[in-house]
Design a protein around this motif. Sequence first.
Motif, PDB file in Angstrom:
ATOM      1  N   GLY A  47       0.836  -1.190   0.000  1.00 35.19           N
ATOM      2  CA  GLY A  47       0.000   0.000   0.000  1.00 35.19           C
ATOM      3  C   GLY A  47       0.869   1.237   0.000  1.00 35.19           C
ATOM      4  O   GLY A  47       1.950   1.242   0.583  1.00 35.19           O
ATOM      5  N   SER A  48       0.403   2.281  -0.652  1.00 35.83           N
ATOM      6  CA  SER A  48       1.188   3.515  -0.745  1.00 35.83           C
ATOM      7  C   SER A  48       1.283   4.226   0.604  1.00 35.83           C
ATOM      8  O   SER A  48       2.127   5.082   0.806  1.00 35.83           O
ATOM      9  N   TRP A  49       0.427   3.862   1.548  1.00 34.84           N
ATOM     10  CA  TRP A  49       0.370   4.475   2.880  1.00 34.84           C
ATOM     11  C   TRP A  49       1.225   3.721   3.899  1.00 34.84           C
ATOM     12  O   TRP A  49       1.244   4.067   5.074  1.00 34.84           O
ATOM     13  N   CYS A  50       1.925   2.689   3.427  1.00 34.01           N
ATOM     14  CA  CYS A  50       2.644   1.767   4.312  1.00 34.01           C
ATOM     15  C   CYS A  50       4.158   2.003   4.197  1.00 34.01           C
ATOM     16  O   CYS A  50       4.760   1.625   3.197  1.00 34.01           O
ATOM     17  N   PRO A  51       4.794   2.647   5.205  1.00 35.27           N
ATOM     18  CA  PRO A  51       6.236   2.937   5.120  1.00 35.27           C
ATOM     19  C   PRO A  51       7.121   1.720   4.809  1.00 35.27           C
ATOM     20  O   PRO A  51       8.009   1.824   3.966  1.00 35.27           O
ATOM     21  N   PRO A  52       6.906   0.533   5.446  1.00 36.78           N
ATOM     22  CA  PRO A  52       7.755  -0.612   5.094  1.00 36.78           C
ATOM     23  C   PRO A  52       7.593  -1.043   3.621  1.00 36.78           C
ATOM     24  O   PRO A  52       8.545  -1.523   3.004  1.00 36.78           O
ATOM     25  N   CYS A  53       6.389  -0.863   3.071  1.00 38.00           N
ATOM     26  CA  CYS A  53       6.156  -1.204   1.655  1.00 38.00           C
ATOM     27  C   CYS A  53       6.982  -0.281   0.751  1.00 38.00           C
ATOM     28  O   CYS A  53       7.611  -0.732  -0.205  1.00 38.00           O
ATOM     29  N   GLU A 106      -1.447  -8.174   7.439  1.00 41.34           N
ATOM     30  CA  GLU A 106      -0.599  -6.976   7.468  1.00 41.34           C
ATOM     31  C   GLU A 106       0.162  -6.909   6.157  1.00 41.34           C
ATOM     32  O   GLU A 106       0.297  -7.909   5.451  1.00 41.34           O
ATOM     33  N   ILE A 107       0.610  -5.707   5.830  1.00 42.03           N
ATOM     34  CA  ILE A 107       1.417  -5.563   4.616  1.00 42.03           C
ATOM     35  C   ILE A 107       2.706  -4.860   4.992  1.00 42.03           C
ATOM     36  O   ILE A 107       2.749  -4.163   6.001  1.00 42.03           O
ATOM     37  N   PRO A 108       3.778  -5.063   4.241  1.00 42.73           N
ATOM     38  CA  PRO A 108       3.836  -5.865   3.013  1.00 42.73           C
ATOM     39  C   PRO A 108       3.813  -7.376   3.314  1.00 42.73           C
ATOM     40  O   PRO A 108       4.369  -7.829   4.300  1.00 42.73           O
ATOM     41  N   THR A 109       3.158  -8.116   2.432  1.00 41.43           N
ATOM     42  CA  THR A 109       3.155  -9.574   2.478  1.00 41.43           C
ATOM     43  C   THR A 109       3.364 -10.073   1.058  1.00 41.43           C
ATOM     44  O   THR A 109       2.717  -9.596   0.130  1.00 41.43           O
ATOM     45  N   LYS A 110       4.284 -11.030   0.915  1.00 41.49           N
ATOM     46  CA  LYS A 110       4.619 -11.574  -0.406  1.00 41.49           C
ATOM     47  C   LYS A 110       4.455 -13.086  -0.408  1.00 41.49           C
ATOM     48  O   LYS A 110       4.833 -13.737   0.554  1.00 41.49           O
ATOM     49  N   PHE A 111       3.924 -13.615  -1.495  1.00 43.68           N
ATOM     50  CA  PHE A 111       3.812 -15.060  -1.668  1.00 43.68           C
ATOM     51  C   PHE A 111       4.524 -15.448  -2.948  1.00 43.68           C
ATOM     52  O   PHE A 111       4.286 -14.831  -3.993  1.00 43.68           O
ATOM     53  N   LEU A 112       5.363 -16.467  -2.885  1.00 38.80           N
ATOM     54  CA  LEU A 112       5.993 -16.991  -4.090  1.00 38.80           C
ATOM     55  C   LEU A 112       5.189 -18.214  -4.532  1.00 38.80           C
ATOM     56  O   LEU A 112       4.892 -19.100  -3.731  1.00 38.80           O
ATOM     57  N   ILE A 113       4.830 -18.218  -5.807  1.00 36.71           N
ATOM     58  CA  ILE A 113       4.019 -19.299  -6.381  1.00 36.71           C
ATOM     59  C   ILE A 113       4.845 -19.964  -7.477  1.00 36.71           C
ATOM     60  O   ILE A 113       5.445 -19.298  -8.312  1.00 36.71           O
ATOM     61  N   SER A 114       4.865 -21.304  -7.464  1.00 34.19           N
ATOM     62  CA  SER A 114       5.677 -22.052  -8.426  1.00 34.19           C
ATOM     63  C   SER A 114       5.017 -22.038  -9.804  1.00 34.19           C
ATOM     64  O   SER A 114       3.831 -21.721  -9.937  1.00 34.19           O
TER      65      SER A 114
END
Length: 144
Positions: free
Chosen positions: A39-45, A112-120
């Motif tokens: 999200g653009s409002w999320c400093p860690p993102c 919570e964000i950022p959250t990332k998923f790796l998909i094969s």
Amino acid sequence: MGTATHGEQAPDFEATLIDGSPFKLSDLQGTYVLLDFWGSWCPPCIKESPELVALHKKHSNQLTIVTVALEKNLKTWKKVADKYGYTWKHQIVNQNRFVLLSDIARKYGVSEIPTKFLISPDGTLLGMYSFEQIDKILTKKDKD
């Protein structure tokens, strides 16, 4: 509320990309997919944006990045995406007064964000990894 679990098929979803074209996650099978909730409002993102862009540049031949911006305001995400150079096609913006109520985020159990998923490439959920871990996985695949 769903929870995406390692080893299962990634929950499929349909959305509209920022260019207006329809999108279905399962259409990307055959390549690794990084599903990134931000999200653009999320400093860690914002802080990790340069790493995301670097990963895209380095592995664009074998990794498709799908970003899902969870936004309250549709104007702010574009400023961030333009500033950091989000050039990939698969960008989705989900507007919601309560951003984590996004249907896509709920399918993946994102709290919570950022959250990332790796998909094969076969559509299996590999898990949540850091950019560094994803880079190692893809670099190793390049050498195999």
